[in-house]
Write an enzyme that holds these catalytic residues in place. Structure first.
Site, PDB file in Angstrom:
ATOM      1  N   TYR A  66      12.056  -6.065   9.624  1.00  0.00           N
ATOM      2  CA  TYR A  66      12.214  -4.622   9.711  1.00  0.00           C
ATOM      3  C   TYR A  66      11.340  -4.094  10.845  1.00  0.00           C
ATOM      4  O   TYR A  66      10.136  -4.333  10.873  1.00  0.00           O
ATOM      5  CB  TYR A  66      11.841  -3.935   8.398  1.00  0.00           C
ATOM      6  CG  TYR A  66      12.055  -2.440   8.495  1.00  0.00           C
ATOM      7  CD1 TYR A  66      13.305  -1.895   8.249  1.00  0.00           C
ATOM      8  CD2 TYR A  66      11.035  -1.593   8.893  1.00  0.00           C
ATOM      9  CE1 TYR A  66      13.536  -0.534   8.380  1.00  0.00           C
ATOM     10  CE2 TYR A  66      11.245  -0.236   9.028  1.00  0.00           C
ATOM     11  CZ  TYR A  66      12.502   0.282   8.768  1.00  0.00           C
ATOM     12  OH  TYR A  66      12.718   1.626   8.922  1.00  0.00           O
ATOM     13  N   ARG A 109       0.859  -1.189   0.000  1.00  0.00           N
ATOM     14  CA  ARG A 109       0.000   0.000   0.000  1.00  0.00           C
ATOM     15  C   ARG A 109       0.891   1.233   0.000  1.00  0.00           C
ATOM     16  O   ARG A 109       2.057   1.182   0.398  1.00  0.00           O
ATOM     17  CB  ARG A 109      -0.936   0.016   1.207  1.00  0.00           C
ATOM     18  CG  ARG A 109      -0.222   0.088   2.530  1.00  0.00           C
ATOM     19  CD  ARG A 109      -1.187   0.011   3.695  1.00  0.00           C
ATOM     20  NE  ARG A 109      -0.499   0.146   4.971  1.00  0.00           N
ATOM     21  CZ  ARG A 109      -0.195   1.285   5.553  1.00  0.00           C
ATOM     22  NH1 ARG A 109      -0.526   2.423   4.952  1.00  0.00           N
ATOM     23  NH2 ARG A 109       0.424   1.334   6.713  1.00  0.00           N
ATOM     24  N   ASP A 132      10.437  -0.531  13.228  1.00  0.00           N
ATOM     25  CA  ASP A 132      10.628   0.824  13.712  1.00  0.00           C
ATOM     26  C   ASP A 132      10.884   0.740  15.219  1.00  0.00           C
ATOM     27  O   ASP A 132      10.756  -0.325  15.827  1.00  0.00           O
ATOM     28  CB  ASP A 132       9.399   1.683  13.421  1.00  0.00           C
ATOM     29  CG  ASP A 132       9.329   2.112  11.963  1.00  0.00           C
ATOM     30  OD1 ASP A 132      10.395   2.356  11.371  1.00  0.00           O
ATOM     31  OD2 ASP A 132       8.208   2.200  11.415  1.00  0.00           O
ATOM     32  N   GLU A 136      23.641   9.760   2.486  1.00  0.00           N
ATOM     33  CA  GLU A 136      23.400   8.355   2.808  1.00  0.00           C
ATOM     34  C   GLU A 136      23.420   7.515   1.529  1.00  0.00           C
ATOM     35  O   GLU A 136      22.704   7.807   0.574  1.00  0.00           O
ATOM     36  CB  GLU A 136      22.045   8.237   3.514  1.00  0.00           C
ATOM     37  CG  GLU A 136      21.746   6.895   4.112  1.00  0.00           C
ATOM     38  CD  GLU A 136      20.502   6.926   4.976  1.00  0.00           C
ATOM     39  OE1 GLU A 136      19.627   6.072   4.762  1.00  0.00           O
ATOM     40  OE2 GLU A 136      20.394   7.812   5.866  1.00  0.00           O
ATOM     41  N   ARG A 171      -2.938  11.069   0.829  1.00  0.00           N
ATOM     42  CA  ARG A 171      -3.748  11.961   1.644  1.00  0.00           C
ATOM     43  C   ARG A 171      -4.328  13.074   0.790  1.00  0.00           C
ATOM     44  O   ARG A 171      -3.594  13.770   0.103  1.00  0.00           O
ATOM     45  CB  ARG A 171      -2.895  12.573   2.760  1.00  0.00           C
ATOM     46  CG  ARG A 171      -2.354  11.552   3.740  1.00  0.00           C
ATOM     47  CD  ARG A 171      -1.567  12.253   4.822  1.00  0.00           C
ATOM     48  NE  ARG A 171      -0.912  11.297   5.709  1.00  0.00           N
ATOM     49  CZ  ARG A 171       0.093  11.596   6.497  1.00  0.00           C
ATOM     50  NH1 ARG A 171       0.578  12.835   6.495  1.00  0.00           N
ATOM     51  NH2 ARG A 171       0.633  10.683   7.279  1.00  0.00           N
ATOM     52  N   ARG A 223      20.822  -5.302   3.436  1.00  0.00           N
ATOM     53  CA  ARG A 223      21.316  -4.066   2.861  1.00  0.00           C
ATOM     54  C   ARG A 223      22.022  -3.303   3.969  1.00  0.00           C
ATOM     55  O   ARG A 223      21.666  -3.410   5.143  1.00  0.00           O
ATOM     56  CB  ARG A 223      20.172  -3.213   2.295  1.00  0.00           C
ATOM     57  CG  ARG A 223      19.455  -3.838   1.133  1.00  0.00           C
ATOM     58  CD  ARG A 223      20.321  -3.927  -0.110  1.00  0.00           C
ATOM     59  NE  ARG A 223      20.577  -2.615  -0.693  1.00  0.00           N
ATOM     60  CZ  ARG A 223      21.403  -2.400  -1.702  1.00  0.00           C
ATOM     61  NH1 ARG A 223      22.093  -3.409  -2.233  1.00  0.00           N
ATOM     62  NH2 ARG A 223      21.569  -1.188  -2.187  1.00  0.00           N
ATOM     63  N   ARG A 261      19.607   9.993   0.261  1.00  0.00           N
ATOM     64  CA  ARG A 261      19.076  11.181   0.935  1.00  0.00           C
ATOM     65  C   ARG A 261      20.192  11.940   1.630  1.00  0.00           C
ATOM     66  O   ARG A 261      21.294  11.424   1.815  1.00  0.00           O
ATOM     67  CB  ARG A 261      17.983  10.806   1.934  1.00  0.00           C
ATOM     68  CG  ARG A 261      18.407   9.847   3.030  1.00  0.00           C
ATOM     69  CD  ARG A 261      17.219   9.468   3.904  1.00  0.00           C
ATOM     70  NE  ARG A 261      17.588   8.591   5.002  1.00  0.00           N
ATOM     71  CZ  ARG A 261      16.774   8.223   5.982  1.00  0.00           C
ATOM     72  NH1 ARG A 261      15.535   8.669   6.000  1.00  0.00           N
ATOM     73  NH2 ARG A 261      17.185   7.422   6.942  1.00  0.00           N
TER      74      ARG A 261
END
Length: 376
Positions: free
Chosen positions: A357, A176, A359, A309, A180, A253, A284
């Protein structure tokens, strides 16, 4: 009776949070880390009065009040709002995809106009698929967001991040994409977000306050001796390394950084600018002071620290950052997890140990769940 209740391998957020909660319950812990400093990838170095995120930008965000209250009980967090900008061949776009982005992309000014443009492009993607399911990330992304945004804001960045063509990446990587229909550049939907006031080192120091720690201590090199010290092990390193790569090596990675100091108070006007053009080698640029300095305080600090980066394929000797969540690696990780499930006195936790992964907030929540399961 052994000297410690828990040997905790790794002083990152998972290990440090577990140590904190176990200590509160009267358990004796030993935290070891092979690096010369605590904090894992949260470690910050103070340069020119600026907390520099040595292992990449970290922004804490959650809608879980219990998690937010817990970390704020250790150190107060500021209200940093993550609003990254994308640079494509010199033109700037707001992220996440919102009305500002659609105006910058197509000149549309109302949600109805934006939705019509998106639907037009989604329809083109559906026609191209001719009734079949998307077979790769490129087809999936175009079905979700259309060709223009995919080509300008997703394709190049994703290929640099993964080191693979989008047509070679599985479709499930992009299940997904947030869209917004409001003029809102707040990247996260979470109720709470911020950075520890004074930097992440303060958070780690608070979590590990009163806990015995040993640095420059490699579990792999001293495994037998260290294992004998504690009743249980909390392991946050790479799961394939724990098992001596007996089933094969998992892929990761990794990220490298070019960090420079500039004699200016404000280099790019934002903490995070993504470079989505495939021709730009870095993904970035991070300007670290924007995470903690605002308004006049930012201008009063005469210098700034900027990190470019670069995403590359992991090789032994490098720091593994992100699991490569394709079918091949996920199948191998499942086999390692099956081995781990049979361990009686070893807890595997965190991004590397679970090959998942995470957060930061879900890491803390995961520790809550494990501590509860341990009866602590």
């Amino acid at each position: 009776m052994k000297q410690y209740d828990y040997l905790i391998v790794g002083s990152g957020l998972f290990g440090s949070t577990f140590a904190c909660m176990a200590k509160r319950q009267g358990k004796k812990c030993l935290v070891i880390d092979k690096r010369p400093q605590l904090g894992g990838n949260l470690y910050c170095e103070n340069i020119e009065g600026i907390n520099v995120h040595q292992y990449g930008a970290h922004i804490f965000h959650t809608s879980n009040k219990e998690v937010w209250d817990f970390v704020n009980s250790i150190v107060e967090f500021n209200r940093y709002t993550n609003s990254p900008v994308a640079n494509y061949k010199g033109k700037l776009y707001n992220l996440p995809f919102n009305m500002n982005t659609f105006y910058q992309m197509w000149g549309v000014t109302t949600p109805l106009e934006a939705e019509a443009k998106l639907e037009e492009q989604r329809t083109e993607a559906k026609v191209a698929l001719n009734g079949r399911e998307p077979e790769n990330l490129e087809e999936q992304a175009q079905l979700l967001i259309g060709k223009d945004i995919y080509e300008i804001l997703i394709k190049g960045y994703t290929e640099k991040q993964w080191g693979r063509s989008c047509t070679e990446l599985p479709a499930f990587i992009i299940r997904r994409l947030p869209v917004r229909m409001v003029f809102d550049n707040n990247y996260f939907n979470d109720k709470y977000q911020g950075i520890p006031i004074g930097g992440y080192n303060k958070l780690i120091a608070g979590l590990l306050n009163g806990v015995e720690c040993r640095l420059n201590c490699d579990f792999g090199e001293n495994r037998e001796e260290l294992t004998a010290l504690a009743d249980k092990i909390v392991y946050t390193g790479a799961i394939d390394e724990f098992y001596g790569y007996r089933l094969g090596r998992l892929q990761y990675r990794t990220v490298s950084f070019e960090t420079e100091i500039y004699d200016t108070a404000n280099y790019q006007g934002n903490a995070v600018v993504n470079y989505t053009d495939r021709g730009v080698p870095y993904t970035r640029i991070i300007e670290h002071k924007h995470f903690e300095m605002f308004g006049q305080q930012l201008l009063d600090c005469p210098k700034t620290v900027v990190s470019k980066e670069y995403s590359t394929e992991w090789k032994p000797g490098m720091e593994p950052y992100y699991p490569v969540n394709d079918t091949l690696n996920n199948d191998l990780a499942d086999k390692y997890r099956a081995l781990a499930a049979h361990e009686k006195d070893i807890i595997f936790g965190g991004r590397l140990a679970e090959y998942k992964y995470y957060d930061m907030a879900p890491i803390v929540k995961r520790v809550f769940e494990i501590v509860k399961s341990q009866g602590l």
